[in-house]
Design a protein around this motif. Structure first.
Motif, PDB file in Angstrom:
ATOM      1  N   THR A  70       0.926  -1.153  -0.620  1.00 46.18           N
ATOM      2  CA  THR A  70      -0.058   0.414   0.021  1.00 46.18           C
ATOM      3  C   THR A  70       1.047   0.809  -0.049  1.00 46.18           C
ATOM      4  O   THR A  70       2.175   1.233   0.329  1.00 46.18           O
ATOM      5  N   VAL A  71       1.111   1.704  -0.886  1.00 44.50           N
ATOM      6  CA  VAL A  71       1.884   2.941  -1.180  1.00 44.50           C
ATOM      7  C   VAL A  71       0.989   4.168  -1.109  1.00 44.50           C
ATOM      8  O   VAL A  71      -0.231   4.143  -1.682  1.00 44.50           O
ATOM      9  N   ALA A  72       1.260   5.059  -0.251  1.00 42.70           N
ATOM     10  CA  ALA A  72       0.564   6.888  -0.009  1.00 42.70           C
ATOM     11  C   ALA A  72       1.547   7.670  -1.208  1.00 42.70           C
ATOM     12  O   ALA A  72       2.515   7.659  -0.928  1.00 42.70           O
ATOM     13  N   PHE A  73       0.956   7.841  -2.382  1.00 42.82           N
ATOM     14  CA  PHE A  73       1.176   8.472  -3.588  1.00 42.82           C
ATOM     15  C   PHE A  73       0.997  10.348  -2.536  1.00 42.82           C
ATOM     16  O   PHE A  73      -0.382  10.118  -1.928  1.00 42.82           O
ATOM     17  N   ARG A  74       0.973  11.222  -3.738  1.00 46.31           N
ATOM     18  CA  ARG A  74       0.946  13.030  -3.230  1.00 46.31           C
ATOM     19  C   ARG A  74      -0.824  12.819  -3.709  1.00 46.31           C
ATOM     20  O   ARG A  74      -0.740  13.565  -2.037  1.00 46.31           O
ATOM     21  N   ASP A  75      -1.065  12.588  -4.690  1.00 47.53           N
ATOM     22  CA  ASP A  75      -2.838  12.557  -4.480  1.00 47.53           C
ATOM     23  C   ASP A  75      -3.289  11.426  -4.029  1.00 47.53           C
ATOM     24  O   ASP A  75      -4.773  11.703  -3.771  1.00 47.53           O
ATOM     25  N   GLU A  76      -3.208   9.903  -3.867  1.00 46.20           N
ATOM     26  CA  GLU A  76      -3.519   9.161  -3.775  1.00 46.20           C
ATOM     27  C   GLU A  76      -2.957   8.103  -2.973  1.00 46.20           C
ATOM     28  O   GLU A  76      -1.988   7.859  -3.092  1.00 46.20           O
ATOM     29  N   THR A  77      -3.796   7.255  -2.805  1.00 48.14           N
ATOM     30  CA  THR A  77      -3.083   6.082  -1.566  1.00 48.14           C
ATOM     31  C   THR A  77      -3.601   5.087  -2.376  1.00 48.14           C
ATOM     32  O   THR A  77      -4.953   4.647  -2.767  1.00 48.14           O
ATOM     33  N   ARG A  78      -2.182   3.730  -3.122  1.00 48.21           N
ATOM     34  CA  ARG A  78      -2.524   2.894  -4.248  1.00 48.21           C
ATOM     35  C   ARG A  78      -1.965   1.298  -3.613  1.00 48.21           C
ATOM     36  O   ARG A  78      -1.212   1.448  -3.333  1.00 48.21           O
ATOM     37  N   LYS A  79      -2.380   0.294  -3.933  1.00 47.40           N
ATOM     38  CA  LYS A  79      -2.640  -1.005  -4.124  1.00 47.40           C
ATOM     39  C   LYS A  79      -1.663  -1.494  -5.324  1.00 47.40           C
ATOM     40  O   LYS A  79      -2.156  -0.904  -6.175  1.00 47.40           O
ATOM     41  N   ILE A  80      -0.493  -1.792  -4.545  1.00 50.87           N
ATOM     42  CA  ILE A  80       0.702  -1.480  -5.955  1.00 50.87           C
ATOM     43  C   ILE A  80       1.624  -3.254  -6.182  1.00 50.87           C
ATOM     44  O   ILE A  80       1.230  -3.783  -4.763  1.00 50.87           O
ATOM     45  N   ILE A  81       1.251  -4.348  -6.862  1.00 46.61           N
ATOM     46  CA  ILE A  81       1.292  -5.617  -6.779  1.00 46.61           C
ATOM     47  C   ILE A  81       3.673  -4.921  -7.091  1.00 46.61           C
ATOM     48  O   ILE A  81       3.838  -4.583  -7.736  1.00 46.61           O
ATOM     49  N   LEU A  82       4.038  -5.389  -5.962  1.00 49.69           N
ATOM     50  CA  LEU A  82       5.409  -5.265  -6.086  1.00 49.69           C
ATOM     51  C   LEU A  82       6.343  -6.054  -7.556  1.00 49.69           C
ATOM     52  O   LEU A  82       7.047  -4.974  -7.952  1.00 49.69           O
ATOM     53  N   GLU A  83       5.978  -7.733  -7.890  1.00 57.81           N
ATOM     54  CA  GLU A  83       6.755  -7.505  -8.318  1.00 57.81           C
ATOM     55  C   GLU A  83       6.486  -7.100  -9.932  1.00 57.81           C
ATOM     56  O   GLU A  83       7.167  -7.447 -10.906  1.00 57.81           O
ATOM     57  N   TYR A  84       5.176  -6.430  -9.973  1.00 56.82           N
ATOM     58  CA  TYR A  84       4.995  -5.755 -11.496  1.00 56.82           C
ATOM     59  C   TYR A  84       5.584  -3.750 -11.800  1.00 56.82           C
ATOM     60  O   TYR A  84       5.246  -3.726 -12.606  1.00 56.82           O
ATOM     61  N   ALA A  85       5.580  -3.981 -10.704  1.00 53.14           N
ATOM     62  CA  ALA A  85       5.036  -2.528 -10.435  1.00 53.14           C
ATOM     63  C   ALA A  85       6.037  -1.819 -11.171  1.00 53.14           C
ATOM     64  O   ALA A  85       7.190  -2.291 -10.709  1.00 53.14           O
ATOM     65  N   PRO A  86       6.439  -0.566 -11.509  1.00 55.17           N
ATOM     66  CA  PRO A  86       7.768   0.050 -11.817  1.00 55.17           C
ATOM     67  C   PRO A  86       8.014   1.253 -10.826  1.00 55.17           C
ATOM     68  O   PRO A  86       7.869   2.346 -10.860  1.00 55.17           O
ATOM     69  N   LEU A  87       8.556   0.266 -10.010  1.00 53.68           N
ATOM     70  CA  LEU A  87       8.887   1.123  -8.951  1.00 53.68           C
ATOM     71  C   LEU A  87      10.295   0.888  -8.246  1.00 53.68           C
ATOM     72  O   LEU A  87      11.073  -0.147  -8.052  1.00 53.68           O
ATOM     73  N   THR A  88      10.602   1.977  -7.798  1.00 54.18           N
ATOM     74  CA  THR A  88      12.376   2.588  -7.270  1.00 54.18           C
ATOM     75  C   THR A  88      12.691   3.111  -5.996  1.00 54.18           C
ATOM     76  O   THR A  88      11.653   3.706  -6.187  1.00 54.18           O
TER      77      THR A  88
END
Ligand SMILES: Nc1ncnc2c1ncn2[C@@H]1O[C@H](COP(=O)(O)OP(=O)(O)OP(=O)(O)O)[C@@H](O)[C@H]1O
Length: 630
Positions: free
Chosen positions: A604-622
């Motif tokens: 669960t990641v709180a971004f500036r505008d909203e909180t989203r559920k993200i799948i770590l293995e697929y997300a373009p996350l750094t």
């Protein structure tokens, strides 16, 4: 008479004609018409009660002759080339490929057995019309007018039949779009439509230039693209529809990231009232469905692979997966049957017989045969069980069985597709292996990736399969050099056919068009850099009237992807609550919760505008290191 080329198209046309002009129109596929002609006027050496050889009979027969003549080529390849030679009415092809003796023997068999295959139906029908005046007169008198749909995709033998029927009276209406001719590789010839006037000098040509389907943005881009083809006539489409949303061209580090963005657009569209069925993902080659199936399945997007089975259901993939299943559970009888059938097939035994004995079609496996198969496979299974690495298992299975060499013998289009799928499986395994997952995880993933039975689904399909369809939103994915245009397209004519296929893809979209490409691709287990399709450049989206593309419109249509391919992707061990991260589309955020799901890690990641559920293995996350962030 109205002529189409598939039973589905014939059915649709029959229905429309019935609703509009009553039932007195004969609607048929050219094959069914040809069969009827030949029953009345059998070709020399055949009688009216000839048998029609279906595809499986043809395969068996070709295989038998191949063995008799000690021909090296795969039966599927031989059949493909025989069909091409028939479609083009070209003996030279048979000579070039040294298939003339083969063909002679094959024809002798058919004559002895009073049997015709599907290609013969057209070939002999053309012959009968050219040589038997009585037969031609009969059918000319019977049908006063001819209507032919999809004329851009007819081949020389079909052309010969239609020309015979319509010649002199010129009572033919041909409907088609030469910019959508996409079957040159199997003998269709776009020049037949372009030269219609030469065949029927008194004909009138009507250009149906108004497009009722797509927005101005899409129609204009399609016009700009197709003008790059030389072998065509000018036919600028226009539409009375609104300008519409700008076409989005987006670049991604890799296919997973691309697929995640597609998921985001779909989710936002569905939240805004669209149906899943309003979306289609189009790709140039079959293997590209794999990433989309995995990502859609894991993120709960209902989808359907149109025009064939999903990646992991394809026979060649199931064959290899059976060994993985046996590694996991040596008692798995179905996997044993599959693995043993594969080995039997490679060694030239009858795999169907093997499968049946092993208990297909609801039968119990024959214990003697099961024991023998297990015995034969035991050495490799024992070696496999000592391996933990998914790639090593793959390499050992392919080495031991000789499956790759076996597949390489089949140079038919279908054979090449199978080979591509098997190579794509290796790329999948490399990627999966990098996430540190086990064999069990992999098989669970495979079993979970399946199309939903739901009625409302996103459609995944090749650009060829999309011909004739339309969708609210179209994603043309993996639009890269070598993929689209396909790397096999070498000649100018083949390049032009690729451009027409891209044109077909663009013009499936009614309202929204996304063209996505990646900067890297895994090919044969290695990550390679790739460049965007040159067709994207030809759309000339930076030209006048395209400025709005850069302005944020609706949220998802406005996102450009800032993800840097060089930044390392976050892994499970790297994440903890409170970590600052950067997401390619949502920007900076902070992890507030981590949940271990059976196969994935949900953040669960709180971004500036909203909180989203993200799948770590697929997300373009750094990882994000900006101290000013909070
Ligand atoms: N005269 C018309 N008025 C309004 N809408 C139309 C008209 N003709 C066609 N359409 C709509 O335009 C869309 C495309 O029509 P159709 O599928 O018949 O075109 P097509 O020429 O077969 O297209 P393609 O070959 O590109 O698939 C459909 O949604 C259809 O309902």
């Amino acid at each position: 008479m109205a002529v189409t080329f598939t039973n589905r198209a014939a059915g649709e046309m029959r229905e429309r004609i019935k609703n509009n002009v009553g039932e007195k129109v004969y609607v048929a596929t050219l094959h069914s018409f040809a069969a009827q002609v030949l029953r009345n006027y059998p070709p020399p050496g055949f009688t009216a009660d000839f048998r029609i050889i279906d595809e499986s009979h043809q395969y068996a027969l070709v295989n038998q002759i191949k063995k008799e003549l000690n021909q090296q080529d795969h039966p599927a390849y031989i059949i493909e080339k025989l069909t091409l030679a028939c479609n083009l009415r070209s003996r030279e092809i048979l000579e070039e490929l040294h298939l003339q003796d083969f063909y002679r023997q094959y024809c002798a068999y058919k004559r002895q057995n009073n049997a015709l295959d599907y290609d013969d139906l057209l070939l002999w029908c053309a012959f009968v019309f050219e040589k038997y005046g009585e037969a031609l007169d009969h059918y000319r008198n019977r049908f006063s007018f001819l209507l032919v749909d999809e004329y851009q995709d007819i081949n020389p033998v079909q052309h010969a039949i239609l020309k015979s029927l319509a010649r002199d009276r010129g009572n033919i209406v041909a409907v088609g779009d030469f910019d959508q001719a996409i079957y040159g590789f199997r003998g269709a010839d776009v020049n037949i439509m372009l030269n219609f006037q030469r065949d029927f000098p008194n004909c009138k040509t009507y250009f149906l230039e108004q497009n009722y389907r797509s927005t101005q943005e899409i129609v204009a881009a399609a016009n700009r693209l197709i003008r790059n083809n030389q072998n065509r006539r000018e036919k600028p489409l226009w539409t009375a529809r609104e300008a519409g949303n700008p076409i989005m061209v987006l670049s991604f580090a890799n296919a997973e990231e691309e697929a995640c963005q597609v998921v985001d657009v779909i989710r936002e569209g569905v939240q805004g009232g669209k149906k899943y069925g309003d979306f289609a993902v189009l790709y140039r080659i079959n293997i590209l469905s794999r990433v989309y199936e995995e990502v859609f399945s894991s993120l709960g997007i209902p989808y359907q692979v149109f025009g064939g089975p999903g990646f992991f259901q394809r026979n060649e993939i199931q064959n290899i997966l059976s060994f993985y299943r046996l590694c996991q559970n040596p008692e798995d009888q179905r996997a044993l049957a599959k693995a043993a059938s594969l080995v039997a097939m490679i060694h030239g035994d009858d795999p169907k017989k093997a499968g049946l004995v092993m208990g297909k079609a609801g039968r119990k496996p024959d214990p003697v045969w099961a024991d023998q198969s297990l015995h034969a496979l035991r050495p490799v299974l024992e070696k496999l069980r000592q391996l933990n690495n998914l790639e090593e298992i793959y390499d050992l299975v392919l080495d031991h069985t000789g499956y790759l060499d076996y597949l390489k013998q089949n140079r038919s289009t279908e054979g090449l597709r199978r080979l591509e799928n098997v190579e794509e499986l290796r790329s999948t395994l490399v990627q999966f292996g990098q996430t540190g997952k086990s064999l069990d995880d992999f098989l669970l993933l495979v079993d979970q990736v399946h199309a939903e039975k739901s009625l409302d689904t996103v459609k995944l399909m090749t650009s060829h399969a999309a011909k004739g369809m339309e969708f609210d939103t179209v994603f043309i994915v993996e639009a890269e050099e070598g993929m689209f245009p396909h790397y096999n397209a070498e000649t100018e004519a083949q390049q032009e056919e690729e451009r027409r296929l891209f044109y077909v893809s663009l013009t499936r979209a009614k309202n929204n068009l996304f063209i996505l490409h990646t900067r890297t691709r895994i090919s044969k287990g290695k990550t390679i850099r790739v460049t965007p399709s040159p067709f994207i450049q030809e759309l000339d989206l930076s030209g006048p009237g395209q400025e709005q593309k850069k302005k944020p419109g609706k949220r998802l249509f406005a996102h450009q992807n800032p993800f840097d391919a060089a930044a390392p992707q976050l892994r499970k061990d790297d994440v903890c609550a409170g970590l600052l991260v950067h997401h390619a589309f949502f920007g900076k955020g902070v992890i507030t919760e981590i949940r271990e799901l059976p196969h994935y890690t949900e953040l669960t990641v709180a971004f500036r505008d909203e909180t989203r559920k993200i799948i770590l293995e697929y997300a373009p996350l750094t990882c994000y290191q900006d101290p000013d962030f909070i």
